[in-house]
Design a protein around this motif. Structure first.
Motif, PDB file in Angstrom:
ATOM      1  N   LEU A  12       0.816  -1.205   0.000  1.00 38.21           N
ATOM      2  CA  LEU A  12       0.000   0.000   0.000  1.00 38.21           C
ATOM      3  C   LEU A  12       0.854   1.261   0.000  1.00 38.21           C
ATOM      4  CD1 LEU A  12      -2.761   1.316   0.016  1.00 38.21           C
ATOM      5  CD2 LEU A  12      -2.769   1.130   2.505  1.00 38.21           C
ATOM      6  N   ARG A  13       1.906   1.295   0.790  1.00 32.80           N
ATOM      7  CA  ARG A  13       2.739   2.504   0.851  1.00 32.80           C
ATOM      8  C   ARG A  13       3.443   2.788  -0.469  1.00 32.80           C
ATOM      9  NH1 ARG A  13       7.388   1.558   5.166  1.00 32.80           N
ATOM     10  NH2 ARG A  13       8.551   2.987   3.911  1.00 32.80           N
ATOM     11  N   ASP A  18       4.562   7.345   0.863  1.00 31.59           N
ATOM     12  CA  ASP A  18       4.873   7.489   2.290  1.00 31.59           C
ATOM     13  C   ASP A  18       5.909   8.587   2.437  1.00 31.59           C
ATOM     14  OD1 ASP A  18       5.492   7.335   4.953  1.00 31.59           O
ATOM     15  OD2 ASP A  18       5.924   5.187   4.948  1.00 31.59           O
ATOM     16  N   LYS A  33      -5.055   6.814   2.824  1.00 30.64           N
ATOM     17  CA  LYS A  33      -5.246   5.393   3.121  1.00 30.64           C
ATOM     18  C   LYS A  33      -6.737   5.061   3.223  1.00 30.64           C
ATOM     19  CE  LYS A  33      -2.406   3.457   6.034  1.00 30.64           C
ATOM     20  NZ  LYS A  33      -1.755   2.917   7.249  1.00 30.64           N
ATOM     21  N   TRP A  36      -8.312   5.037  -0.190  1.00 25.30           N
ATOM     22  CA  TRP A  36      -7.918   3.824  -0.920  1.00 25.30           C
ATOM     23  C   TRP A  36      -8.767   2.634  -0.489  1.00 25.30           C
ATOM     24  CZ3 TRP A  36      -5.405   2.456  -5.127  1.00 25.30           C
ATOM     25  CH2 TRP A  36      -5.116   1.101  -5.300  1.00 25.30           C
ATOM     26  N   TRP A  37      -8.883   2.413   0.828  1.00 29.51           N
ATOM     27  CA  TRP A  37      -9.636   1.255   1.312  1.00 29.51           C
ATOM     28  C   TRP A  37     -11.118   1.375   0.984  1.00 29.51           C
ATOM     29  CZ3 TRP A  37      -7.646  -3.155   1.827  1.00 29.51           C
ATOM     30  CH2 TRP A  37      -6.330  -3.305   2.247  1.00 29.51           C
TER      31      TRP A  37
END
Length: 71
Positions: A12-13, A18, A33, A36-37
């Motif tokens: 994910l990063r 990041d 984040k 994204w989810w």
């Protein structure tokens, strides 16, 4: 455009970046984040893969490449 390998997996990063990493990781897809989810749940973003381990979540490079081409 970011360099993406032909095949493999991304964490994910690596996808959303990041800025606190050393060196900072620039985003491929600049979203938070939680965004994204939410996109994964709604089907906007590709499903994750957890076959590498219970605590390891990855996405196929091919799926991320396809997502970028659709944008």
């Amino acid at each position: 455009m970011h360099y993406l390998p032909e095949t493999g997996y991304l964490r994910l990063r690596q996808i959303i970046g990041d800025p606190h990493a050393n060196p900072p990781i620039p985003p491929i897809i600049p979203v938070s984040k939680s965004t994204w989810w939410a996109g994964v749940r709604s089907g906007r973003y590709p499903k994750s893969i957890k076959t590498l381990g219970a605590r390891i979540t990855v996405w196929r490079v091919e799926d991320i490449r396809k997502l970028l081409q659709q944008s």
